[in-house]
Design an enzyme around this catalytic site. Sequence first.
Site, PDB file in Angstrom:
ATOM      1  CG  HIS A 298      -1.931  -1.111   1.185  1.00 13.27           C
ATOM      2  ND1 HIS A 298      -3.267  -0.906   0.957  1.00 13.27           N
ATOM      3  CD2 HIS A 298      -1.775  -2.447   1.311  1.00 13.27           C
ATOM      4  CE1 HIS A 298      -3.904  -2.073   0.960  1.00 13.27           C
ATOM      5  NE2 HIS A 298      -3.004  -3.021   1.175  1.00 13.27           N
TER       6      HIS A 298
ATOM      7  CG  ASP B 143      -4.917   2.010   1.418  1.00 14.18           C
ATOM      8  OD1 ASP B 143      -3.917   1.809   0.726  1.00 14.18           O
ATOM      9  OD2 ASP B 143      -5.651   1.098   1.845  1.00 14.18           O
TER      10      ASP B 143
ATOM     11  CB  VAL C 148      16.263  -7.724  -2.680  1.00 11.82           C
ATOM     12  CG1 VAL C 148      17.020  -8.838  -1.996  1.00 11.82           C
ATOM     13  CG2 VAL C 148      14.892  -8.197  -3.158  1.00 11.82           C
TER      14      VAL C 148
ATOM     15  CD  GLN D 116       9.643  -7.603  -6.423  1.00 12.52           C
ATOM     16  OE1 GLN D 116       9.685  -8.355  -5.466  1.00 12.52           O
ATOM     17  NE2 GLN D 116       8.514  -7.276  -7.007  1.00 12.52           N
TER      18      GLN D 116
ATOM     19  CG  ASN E 218       2.681  -2.357  -5.490  1.00  6.73           C
ATOM     20  OD1 ASN E 218       2.450  -1.264  -5.987  1.00  6.73           O
ATOM     21  ND2 ASN E 218       2.121  -2.760  -4.362  1.00  6.73           N
ATOM     22  CB  SER E 219       5.175  -8.200  -7.593  1.00 11.88           C
ATOM     23  OG  SER E 219       5.678  -7.990  -6.298  1.00 11.88           O
TER      24      SER E 219
ATOM     25  CD  GLU F 292       7.752  -3.472  -8.214  1.00  7.51           C
ATOM     26  OE1 GLU F 292       8.309  -4.557  -7.944  1.00  7.51           O
ATOM     27  OE2 GLU F 292       7.337  -2.695  -7.329  1.00  7.51           O
TER      28      GLU F 292
ATOM     29  N   GLY G  34      -5.730 -13.127  -0.599  1.00  8.02           N
ATOM     30  CA  GLY G  34      -6.111 -11.733  -0.882  1.00  8.02           C
ATOM     31  C   GLY G  34      -6.470 -11.558  -2.356  1.00  8.02           C
ATOM     32  CG  ASP G  35      -4.607  -8.242  -4.201  1.00  4.07           C
ATOM     33  OD1 ASP G  35      -3.910  -9.020  -3.536  1.00  4.07           O
ATOM     34  OD2 ASP G  35      -4.185  -7.139  -4.596  1.00  4.07           O
ATOM     35  CD  GLN G  36      -1.079 -12.697  -2.687  1.00  2.73           C
ATOM     36  OE1 GLN G  36      -0.961 -13.914  -2.608  1.00  2.73           O
ATOM     37  NE2 GLN G  36      -0.668 -11.884  -1.726  1.00  2.73           N
TER      38      GLN G  36
HETATM   39 BR1  BUP Z   1       9.628  -8.913  -0.280  1.00  2.04          BR
HETATM   40  C1  BUP Z   1      10.153  -7.408  -1.232  1.00  2.04           C
HETATM   41  N1  BUP Z   1      11.895  -5.969  -1.951  1.00  2.04           N
HETATM   42  O1  BUP Z   1      12.419  -7.772  -0.737  1.00  2.04           O
HETATM   43  P1  BUP Z   1       3.222  -6.244  -3.756  1.00  2.04           P
HETATM   44  C2  BUP Z   1       9.246  -6.589  -1.847  1.00  2.04           C
HETATM   45  N2  BUP Z   1       9.672  -5.465  -2.503  1.00  2.04           N
HETATM   46  O2  BUP Z   1      11.417  -4.164  -3.179  1.00  2.04           O
HETATM   47  P2  BUP Z   1       2.815  -7.305  -1.053  1.00  2.04           P
HETATM   48  C3  BUP Z   1      11.007  -5.159  -2.578  1.00  2.04           C
HETATM   49  O3  BUP Z   1       7.550  -4.426  -2.212  1.00  2.04           O
HETATM   50  P3  BUP Z   1       0.121  -8.094  -0.887  1.00  2.04           P
HETATM   51  C4  BUP Z   1      11.548  -7.087  -1.278  1.00  2.04           C
HETATM   52  O4  BUP Z   1       8.977  -4.574  -5.427  1.00  2.04           O
HETATM   53  C5  BUP Z   1       6.777  -4.300  -4.406  1.00  2.04           C
HETATM   54  O5  BUP Z   1       6.911  -2.974  -4.852  1.00  2.04           O
HETATM   55  C6  BUP Z   1       8.138  -4.980  -4.387  1.00  2.04           C
HETATM   56  O6  BUP Z   1       4.166  -5.153  -3.099  1.00  2.04           O
HETATM   57  C7  BUP Z   1       8.674  -4.530  -3.074  1.00  2.04           C
HETATM   58  O7  BUP Z   1       2.946  -7.320  -2.668  1.00  2.04           O
HETATM   59  C8  BUP Z   1       6.361  -4.269  -2.941  1.00  2.04           C
HETATM   60  O8  BUP Z   1       3.910  -6.943  -4.851  1.00  2.04           O
HETATM   61  C9  BUP Z   1       5.425  -5.397  -2.575  1.00  2.04           C
HETATM   62  O9  BUP Z   1       1.972  -5.553  -4.133  1.00  2.04           O
HETATM   63  O10 BUP Z   1       1.677  -8.284  -0.768  1.00  2.04           O
HETATM   64  O11 BUP Z   1       2.453  -6.001  -0.539  1.00  2.04           O
HETATM   65  O12 BUP Z   1       4.027  -7.884  -0.526  1.00  2.04           O
HETATM   66  O13 BUP Z   1      -0.193  -8.612  -2.241  1.00  2.04           O
HETATM   67  O14 BUP Z   1      -0.360  -8.952   0.213  1.00  2.04           O
HETATM   68  O15 BUP Z   1      -0.250  -6.659  -0.701  1.00  2.04           O
END
Ligand code: BUP
Length: 463
Positions: free
Chosen positions: A18, A116, A343, A345, A364-365, A368, A383-385
């Site tokens: 978020h 949010d 890390v 990402q 977000n992943s 990206e 969740g939304d995955q």
């Molecule tokens: Br772990 C990790 N480094 O090591 P998502 C995540 N990220 O930069 P969420 C890193 O965190 P949910 C790490 O690039 C992304 O921008 C990644 O957001 C970054 O999933 C963010 O992908 C993670 O939306 O889970 O929040 O972990 O789906 O439950 O919201």
Amino acid sequence: HNPKTAHVALFPNAGMGHLVPFLRFAALLLRRNDCRVTLITINPTVSLAESRLTSQFLSAFPQVTHLQLHLLPMDPATVNSSDPFWLRFEAVRRSAHLLRPLLSSTSSPVSALVHDVTLVSPLIPIAQSLSLPCYVLFSSSARMLSFISYYPTLASGLESSNSESNPFEDGLLRIPGISPIYKSSIPSLLLDTNTLFAQILMEDSPNLSRLNGILVNSFEGLEKESVEAVNGGKVSKALPPLFTVGPFPPFEFEKTEWSTPTGWLDQQPDGSVVYACFGSRTTLPRNQMREVGEGLVKSGYRFIWVVKDMIVDKEDDNELSEVLGLDLIEKIKGKGLVVKQWVNQGEILGHRAIGGFMSHCGWNSIVEAAAHGVKILAWPLHGDQGINAEVVRASGLGIWVESWGLGCGEIKSDEIGERVREFMGSELLRLRAEKILDMASQAGGVGGSQQKSFDKLIQEWHI
Ligand code: BUP
């Protein structure tokens, strides 16, 4: 200051999934010379990653006004969830009225509030009482937004004892305007209308219509169907305009701050490495984690694997040897890198050596990966995955192995290894991911949909 300047207050909720899009959105606003930004945060954050990112952001952008909302104490026993992030969402909802005095205290008046999606019902009346236009920056896909707006209808079907009102037909949920959603993609927390997640959606969905707009980190090349369906009034006539503001570029300041194994990646051939990461708030059961490790080894591909053992990073202090076992660590040597710390990402996905991403499908992943043209092997968990994984599959950006489902299941290493091999070897997927990268670059480039959305929004926000 320029009287035509917009002044936006941004209010993210807990969790990196978020916070990250809010700060990336802020960074894009700050590139312009017609917008000021106030960031509202809550202390302490649930995770260390959030507090680190917030302070890095604030030192990179000293022109941002920072306000802190102090939460009222809340008895966790009064909340139907034990997840620390969901507890926080509820605590913020219960303290949301404190935002009013905070927003009135800024030295120059705020001209819009962007918050949010977990705060819709509590914040709309506050924005209205201050005559502020109110927007949501949605932290998931436009497909998930369609699902959320339809949720009250699904919920009443679920609650009805009448079997004729079964909301699923052949295991599919039909929402007007978009391709059907598989029942198996819907998180179990939303198939039971008593959970906190379900309760929040039932209260908030009908109020989405009272927003001035919804912003989504997406673009038509990735989600044409849902973007058109929402904006064409097909999903629901009551939804406000949807602005595609994606793909958000990664932060520039992030590069120096977080460890990224670029030295190791530099030595690997182009497109040869699998990046495996299940997000910032998800842990796989240890036995499943070990199968993932064995599977990656069996795939024959080199890999970088981000391992999380606890939901909240502050508590994640077990040694890798304990989490994975010494045998597995030995097998991994020379084949892959396992990291337990945060890390960068964005930087990893942008490295030429990365050829594929095994991902939990946090939104977000996905964006990206799309913006770097990296194909995805979807492994959604909750969740939304699952609904996001449907976007991955439909767009052609990646594959989702049907039988893995929303998989905290027991997927064996042989199967994982074989699927990773197939996936990494697929030329078709690589080409499709490259096309999506082109569309992402267009959307985010000069004159693209992102710029157009920003121009429209700033116009609406001008004081
Ligand atoms: Br772990 C990790 N480094 O090591 P998502 C995540 N990220 O930069 P969420 C890193 O965190 P949910 C790490 O690039 C992304 O921008 C990644 O957001 C970054 O999933 C963010 O992908 C993670 O939306 O889970 O929040 O972990 O789906 O439950 O919201």
